[in-house]
Write an enzyme that holds these catalytic residues in place. Sequence first.
Site, PDB file in Angstrom:
ATOM      1  N   SER A  71       0.810  -1.211   0.000  1.00  0.00           N
ATOM      2  CA  SER A  71       0.000   0.000   0.000  1.00  0.00           C
ATOM      3  C   SER A  71       0.851   1.273   0.000  1.00  0.00           C
ATOM      4  O   SER A  71       1.545   1.551  -0.970  1.00  0.00           O
ATOM      5  CB  SER A  71      -0.956  -0.045   1.198  1.00  0.00           C
TER       6      SER A  71
ATOM      7  N   LYS B  93      -0.383  -4.330  -4.059  1.00  0.00           N
ATOM      8  CA  LYS B  93      -1.767  -4.012  -3.702  1.00  0.00           C
ATOM      9  C   LYS B  93      -2.425  -3.148  -4.767  1.00  0.00           C
ATOM     10  O   LYS B  93      -3.477  -3.486  -5.288  1.00  0.00           O
ATOM     11  CB  LYS B  93      -1.788  -3.315  -2.334  1.00  0.00           C
TER      12      LYS B  93
ATOM     13  N   ASP C 224      10.464   5.699  -9.722  1.00  0.00           N
ATOM     14  CA  ASP C 224      10.088   6.317 -10.992  1.00  0.00           C
ATOM     15  C   ASP C 224      10.747   7.683 -11.178  1.00  0.00           C
ATOM     16  O   ASP C 224      11.037   8.092 -12.304  1.00  0.00           O
ATOM     17  CB  ASP C 224       8.567   6.484 -11.076  1.00  0.00           C
TER      18      ASP C 224
END
Length: 341
Positions: free
Chosen positions: A295, A320, A306
Amino acid sequence: MSDLAIIKNNGLRSEFLRALDLIVQTQLTMFLDRAAPTRTEMIDTLAMRVTDADALDDEQQQISIMRQLLTESLEIFNDPFANYINPEQLKRYYSRRGGNLLGVGIKFRAFNDKHPVIIGALSGGPLDGVGIVPGDTILSIDGLDQKGKSSSEVGTALKGVEGSTVELGLRHKDGQTYQHTATRSRIALRYARAEMLDTKMGYVKISRFGGKTHETVASLVDELIEQGAQSLILDLRDNPGGSTRAARAIVSLFTDENTVYCEQYKTGATRELPRHGEKVTDMPLALLINEKSMSSSEIVAGALQDFNRATLVGAPTYGKGLIQKVFNLKAPLGGAIRTTI
């Protein structure tokens, strides 16, 4: 609406209808293996149960029936992350998010067909540093077998009056069984700790994302910088998640990015979630993750990866990819519904 005219308390009736609307409007259907109930069907079911239960003049019984129906309605979605939260559970939920807890201080995972397994002991709690380790099994609590017990049942058994004791029957991974007596106490949950390693590398462990965890982490990072840290390790292993706002704030400690992640709703609409707070440092950063990083942990790890801001080390995370929202319900219905939005 005419079917619910039998509910004489207008506030109770309207809050139940609001809960139904929230389920229909927000709950994702990706886990469904049968048709979801319609709003009309749920209203008809409530009306029938109130009449069958002879609860026409018993408001407390009506409330009980409503809460049970909300539980069943969310269970139909077959979503392990969505549920009705009763008022007592809601109180404990906000206590945990706020960083306060009364109990023995362990995280555990319950199973339908076996004994609960300990994920870890909370730092500063009664079971911190006493030899209880992740993977240990909870066999009994005060002599009562815990096999197949729900998370709520196990949690209730562990909680009690401050200063009282609880007898735990436990088993290590190697099969050795042992007993431990714990004294219940209040625990200030900071959810994060730090230390300076010999290599001028700072280490920060985040065990969960509470409502103020980002403030604790920011303070810990400042302290490590003052101690001469030239690089950082952020440990998110076994972190089950929590506050997404705290996750955004922690990402913001290390980047200049304006958007941290996006949410996509069942309508197809998307929303960009912005940064929260100021950047603290540009120093090299590594993240430790494993299959139990979930999560909000995955938001932090994914965003920093990223943005080419951190190197991830460990194993693939839980995966998740879903976010829940808790909608509080007014008294006398009370409690809340948690849906996967």
